[in-house]
Design an enzyme around this catalytic site. Structure first.
Site, PDB file in Angstrom:
ATOM      1  N   ILE A 111       0.826  -1.215   0.000  1.00 44.03           N
ATOM      2  CA  ILE A 111       0.000   0.000   0.000  1.00 44.03           C
ATOM      3  C   ILE A 111       0.862   1.269   0.000  1.00 44.03           C
ATOM      4  O   ILE A 111       0.377   2.356  -0.279  1.00 44.03           O
ATOM      5  CB  ILE A 111      -0.979  -0.008   1.204  1.00 44.03           C
ATOM      6  N   ARG A 204     -11.904  -7.622  14.822  1.00 41.42           N
ATOM      7  CA  ARG A 204     -10.752  -7.920  13.963  1.00 41.42           C
ATOM      8  C   ARG A 204      -9.418  -7.452  14.540  1.00 41.42           C
ATOM      9  O   ARG A 204      -8.364  -7.874  14.071  1.00 41.42           O
ATOM     10  CB  ARG A 204     -10.942  -7.269  12.601  1.00 41.42           C
ATOM     11  N   ARG A 231       9.812  -4.205  -5.932  1.00 42.57           N
ATOM     12  CA  ARG A 231       9.345  -5.366  -5.164  1.00 42.57           C
ATOM     13  C   ARG A 231       9.793  -6.703  -5.737  1.00 42.57           C
ATOM     14  O   ARG A 231       9.622  -7.729  -5.073  1.00 42.57           O
ATOM     15  CB  ARG A 231       7.817  -5.322  -5.052  1.00 42.57           C
TER      16      ARG A 231
END
Ligand SMILES: Cc1cc2nc3c(=O)[nH]c(=O)nc-3n(C[C@H](O)[C@H](O)[C@H](O)COP(=O)(O)OP(=O)(O)OC[C@H]3O[C@@H](n4cnc5c(N)ncnc54)[C@H](O)[C@@H]3O)c2cc1C
Length: 312
Positions: A111, A204, A231
């Site tokens: 992100i 959660r 990445r």
């Protein structure tokens, strides 16, 4: 399991459909459109939509009226020129949309790439699946002593067993507690009628970072290549690298000429600092240099020598 039989059936139904179009299509990507490539233990990545192809890059660079009649070799030369000289906007004319299932700790790294449009599965609205990432034994490595962001040798024996057990037990326990706090039965009624159950958005918060999430992630070709360069690099964490590697194969299928130029001028290439370039020039002229005489720091000199295949 990456996909349930119902999800697999939905993908197959989508793949069975086709429609005539005047728009450019990339045959390589059409062949794999919607298909999920399984990654890690429960994750996947798949392409759900795209716009443009290699010709669209060329078209934009030339601001032309149609698809043109030039040869593939001309297009290849132009795309390589654009890539080499960081003339990036023609690559932004192509767009791609992925559906990704990934552990939350991978999502946190992913992100950080802000030049994309994201819509994530809502754990406020829906219940997260009972799926968490447990590294394969060969990925269970110790902390690297030389690189604070890297891994060292692979753990073995009792220590490896204990670590795997902890990872599994903790993930399962927190999920069990999550389910208990939710108190949701199969039909939406409380599992235990004596309790109300905690809101999904609160229940959660106790889950582990290995829990899987999902998102749709859309970006353009230029920013996709920036993501992949960072990445798919050896410095990136293994768990995000496997996604980047799978997406490079999709890039090959989508825009083969841009993918080839990307491998040549980004993925397999290296950048030199001004002083680093001077060092290379001096070495080519026959000078023998060490860190002290190079003008570079010891670390940078070591990195440059490693890059040139001259281990210190
Ligand atoms: C191996 C590795 C280790 C990392 N370690 C860490 C770490 O320890 N801690 C940490 O916090 N992060 C870390 N990161 C994340 C890294 O710093 C970047 O945030 C991430 O890789 C996103 O790169 P990006 O900014 O090029 O991508 P994008 O966000 O997609 O941006 C692409 C380009 O758009 C431009 N851009 C985008 N948004 C803006 C803006 N708001 N203002 C100006 N220009 C903008 C920039 O030119 C940028 O290069 C690491 C990344 C890698 C690959």
């Amino acid at each position: 399991m990456s996909l349930t039989p119902e999800q697999q059936a939905e993908i197959e139904a989508a793949r069975a459909q086709s429609a005539p179009t005047r728009r450019a299509v990339a045959p390589g990507l059409e062949a794999i459109l919607y298909e999920a490539v399984p990654l890690l233990d429960h994750g996947f990545v798949r392409v759900v939509d795209y716009m443009g192809d290699d010709a669209a890059i060329v078209q934009a660079a030339r601001v032309s009226y149609g698809r043109g009649t030039r040869k593939v070799s001309d297009d290849r030369g132009l795309i390589r020129y654009l890539m080499r000289h960081y003339h990036s906007t023609p690559f932004e004319m192509c767009e791609i949309k992925f559906h990704v299932k990934l552990p939350i700790f991978v999502a946190r790294q992913w992100i950080r790439h802000r030049t994309a449009n994201v819509n994530e599965y809502s754990a406020r609205y829906s219940v997260l699946d009972r799926e968490f990432y447990i590294p394969a034994p060969e990925q269970l490595a110790a902390q690297s002593l030389s690189n604070r962001q890297g891994r060292g040798h692979v753990l073995s024996g009792d220590e490896a067993d204990a670590v795997l057990r902890l990872l599994k037990d903790d993930a399962e326990r927190t999920y069990r507690d999550y389910a208990w706090m939710l108190n949701e039965g199969e039909n939406g009624e409380p599992a235990d009628p004596e309790r109300q159950g905690l809101a999904r958005e609160l229940a959660r918060i106790n889950l582990t970072l290995g829990t899987y999430t999902q998102w749709y992630w859309k970006t353009d070709l230029h920013n996709l290549m920036n993501f992949l360069r960072l990445r798919a690099d050896g410095h990136a964490q293994y768990e995000i690298r496997v996604y980047a590697d799978a997406m490079i194969a999709m890039l090959d299928a989508w825009t083969p000429l841009a993918a080839e130029a990307f491998r040549e001028y980004r993925l397999g290439a290296a950048q030199l600092s001004a002083t680093g370039l001077q060092v290379v020039r001096r070495m080519l002229a026959g000078e023998t240099l060490d860190a002290a005489s190079s003008g570079l720091s010891k670390r940078e000199f070591g990195e440059l020598m490693a890059l040139l295949g001259r281990g210190q």
